[in-house]
Write a protein that holds these residues in place. Structure first.
Motif, PDB file in Angstrom:
ATOM      1  N   GLU A 247       0.852  -1.188   0.000  1.00 13.24           N
ATOM      2  CA  GLU A 247       0.000   0.000   0.000  1.00 13.24           C
ATOM      3  C   GLU A 247       0.881   1.229   0.000  1.00 13.24           C
ATOM      4  O   GLU A 247       1.878   1.280   0.720  1.00 13.24           O
ATOM      5  N   MET A 248       0.572   2.199  -0.780  1.00 16.99           N
ATOM      6  CA  MET A 248       1.369   3.426  -0.767  1.00 16.99           C
ATOM      7  C   MET A 248       0.503   4.655  -1.029  1.00 16.99           C
ATOM      8  O   MET A 248      -0.603   4.543  -1.553  1.00 16.99           O
ATOM      9  N   THR A 249       1.024   5.822  -0.674  1.00 23.74           N
ATOM     10  CA  THR A 249       0.276   7.060  -0.915  1.00 23.74           C
ATOM     11  C   THR A 249       0.538   7.509  -2.350  1.00 23.74           C
ATOM     12  O   THR A 249       1.519   7.118  -2.975  1.00 23.74           O
ATOM     13  N   TYR A 250      -0.358   8.391  -2.824  1.00 15.23           N
ATOM     14  CA  TYR A 250      -0.130   8.992  -4.145  1.00 15.23           C
ATOM     15  C   TYR A 250       1.213   9.721  -4.159  1.00 15.23           C
ATOM     16  O   TYR A 250       1.943   9.675  -5.151  1.00 15.23           O
ATOM     17  N   GLU A 251       1.536  10.375  -3.038  1.00 17.75           N
ATOM     18  CA  GLU A 251       2.764  11.170  -2.986  1.00 17.75           C
ATOM     19  C   GLU A 251       3.997  10.287  -3.167  1.00 17.75           C
ATOM     20  O   GLU A 251       4.891  10.603  -3.946  1.00 17.75           O
ATOM     21  N   LEU A 252       4.023   9.156  -2.447  1.00 12.68           N
ATOM     22  CA  LEU A 252       5.184   8.259  -2.569  1.00 12.68           C
ATOM     23  C   LEU A 252       5.254   7.683  -3.995  1.00 12.68           C
ATOM     24  O   LEU A 252       6.328   7.605  -4.595  1.00 12.68           O
ATOM     25  N   GLN A 254       4.149   9.009  -6.729  1.00  9.46           N
ATOM     26  CA  GLN A 254       4.591  10.070  -7.649  1.00  9.46           C
ATOM     27  C   GLN A 254       6.110  10.254  -7.549  1.00  9.46           C
ATOM     28  O   GLN A 254       6.803  10.345  -8.562  1.00  9.46           O
ATOM     29  N   ALA A 273      -5.175  10.991  -8.278  1.00  7.12           N
ATOM     30  CA  ALA A 273      -4.977  11.522  -6.914  1.00  7.12           C
ATOM     31  C   ALA A 273      -5.956  12.668  -6.675  1.00  7.12           C
ATOM     32  O   ALA A 273      -6.561  12.779  -5.599  1.00  7.12           O
ATOM     33  N   GLY A 276      -9.097  11.189  -5.709  1.00  7.23           N
ATOM     34  CA  GLY A 276      -9.054  10.164  -4.659  1.00  7.23           C
ATOM     35  C   GLY A 276      -9.433   8.773  -5.163  1.00  7.23           C
ATOM     36  O   GLY A 276      -9.985   7.961  -4.408  1.00  7.23           O
ATOM     37  N   PRO A 278      -8.558   5.084  -6.073  1.00  9.29           N
ATOM     38  CA  PRO A 278      -7.450   4.160  -5.819  1.00  9.29           C
ATOM     39  C   PRO A 278      -6.905   3.530  -7.104  1.00  9.29           C
ATOM     40  O   PRO A 278      -7.667   3.254  -8.035  1.00  9.29           O
ATOM     41  N   ILE A 294      -2.508   2.110  -4.451  1.00 10.48           N
ATOM     42  CA  ILE A 294      -2.023   3.480  -4.238  1.00 10.48           C
ATOM     43  C   ILE A 294      -3.254   4.323  -3.933  1.00 10.48           C
ATOM     44  O   ILE A 294      -4.208   4.335  -4.708  1.00 10.48           O
ATOM     45  N   LYS A 295      -3.230   4.971  -2.780  1.00 11.07           N
ATOM     46  CA  LYS A 295      -4.448   5.724  -2.422  1.00 11.07           C
ATOM     47  C   LYS A 295      -4.096   6.915  -1.546  1.00 11.07           C
ATOM     48  O   LYS A 295      -2.951   7.054  -1.123  1.00 11.07           O
TER      49      LYS A 295
END
Ligand code: ADP
Ligand code: ASP
Ligand code: MG
Length: 295
Positions: A247-252, A254, A273, A276, A278, A294-295
């Motif tokens: 699982e990762m954030t949009y920021e990571l 990107q 992103a 929002g 996923p 990615i969310k």
């Protein structure tokens, strides 16, 4: 509604295409399937441009190989009753369009650069046009749509950019309120909003096609189907110790894409992103692996 994007390796062989068919046909949600060219074909289409421009007639053999590969795949994967027509379509693209484009590049050595690059764009679009024709004839009840009708680019100060406003309006006209369950479109390819000439979203751009459609249509998710088990800590081809990031954030995502993680084309992240939505990165060759969200 969800958007699924299948990359070049996912549509590159009989085995992988049969996996694509299973993945798509087992899903009951309304969907848009965006496909890349068969793995390696975009490179071959461009390499043949170089050959033709260098007066090297070897492009003819490569074109024959590309044709045979598509025809063999049609025989193996397309639904009975669609094969003959699909074969004819591919033959028309190869022996009609592509042969005359390459012939033009070979004969007209003094074409202006701008015209030469327009011919290249028209040629390279055929990779996705041909793969999507095959996928449309392989999936039960698939309805083909043509991305250049609604994915529009504009040249601004010599830079090619997505024309978001034109694209948003046209994507809504094309799909909003539609009850079509399984739509198949070309990734990567587009059309210049002013000239109507074929363009594209840049190498690796099919991911971006998926994200654009997902964002405009408020999809429940974007699935990027590729040839690895998910977004990994490093490129597994270079680092055997790379592991899947569940699982990762949009920021990571990107940040890692900007730093060269080829698994997702960098412009893909922003549109999804922003809404929002996923993004799942999944393996066509190992569909039950959990993948990355990615969310
Ligand atoms: P597709 O044809 O499906 O678009 P790509 O070749 O563009 O596939 O992207 C998938 C490839 O990206 C993988 O085979 C892998 O070698 C490479 N890659 C680079 N960095 C990463 C990463 N951090 N995680 C996963 N794959 C990566
Ligand atoms: N076929 C194009 C390329 O090879 C686009 C894509 O695969 O995403 O760059
Ligand atoms: Mg890719």
């Amino acid at each position: 509604m969800k958007v699924l994007k299948f990359g070049g390796t996912s549509v590159g062989s009989v085995e992988s295409l049969l996996n694509v068919k299973k993945i798509v046909e087992s899903c009951t949600e309304q969907m848009i399937v965006a496909v890349s060219a068969l793995g390696g074909v975009t490179n071959q289409l461009l390499a043949m441009c170089d050959m033709a421009e260098a007066h090297d007639a070897a492009w003819e053999q490569t074109l024959e190989q590309v044709k045979q590969r598509h025809l063999d795949i049609i025989d193996a994967v397309c639904i009975d009753g669609t094969k003959e027509q699909c074969r004819q379509v591919i033959e028309q693209f190869i022996d009609g369009n592509l042969r005359s484009y390459y012939g033009m590049l070979m004969v007209n050595q003094d074409l202006e650069d701008v015209v030469r690059s327009q011919v290249r764009d028209a040629i390279v679009a055929h990779g996705e046009i041909m793969s999507s024709a095959i996928v449309s004839c392989m999936i039960e009840n698939a309805i083909p749509h043509f991305s250049p009708r609604f994915i529009k680019t504009r040249d601004i100060e010599g830079q090619r950019r997505l024309d978001w406003e034109a694209t948003e309006e046209l994507v809504k006209v094309e799909f909003e309120g539609s009850e079509e369950q399984r739509v198949v479109v070309q990734g990567f390819i587009a059309e210049d909003v002013e000239t109507g000439l074929k363009t594209n979203l840049g190498r690796g751009g099919s991911d971006y096609t998926g994200a654009i459609l997902a964002a405009i249509l408020n999809a429940s998710c974007l699935e990027i189907w590729t040839d690895v088990d998910g977004f990994m800590t490093a490129d597994p081809r270079k680092d055997p110790n790379a592991t899947v990031i569940p699982e990762m954030t949009y920021e990571l995502a990107q940040e890692m894409c900007d730093a060269g993680a080829k698994v997702i084309y960098p412009p893909t992240i922003a549109p999804v992103a922003g809404k929002g939505i996923p993004v799942w990165v999944k393996n066509t060759f190992n569909p039950t692996a959990p993948g990355t969200v990615i969310k």
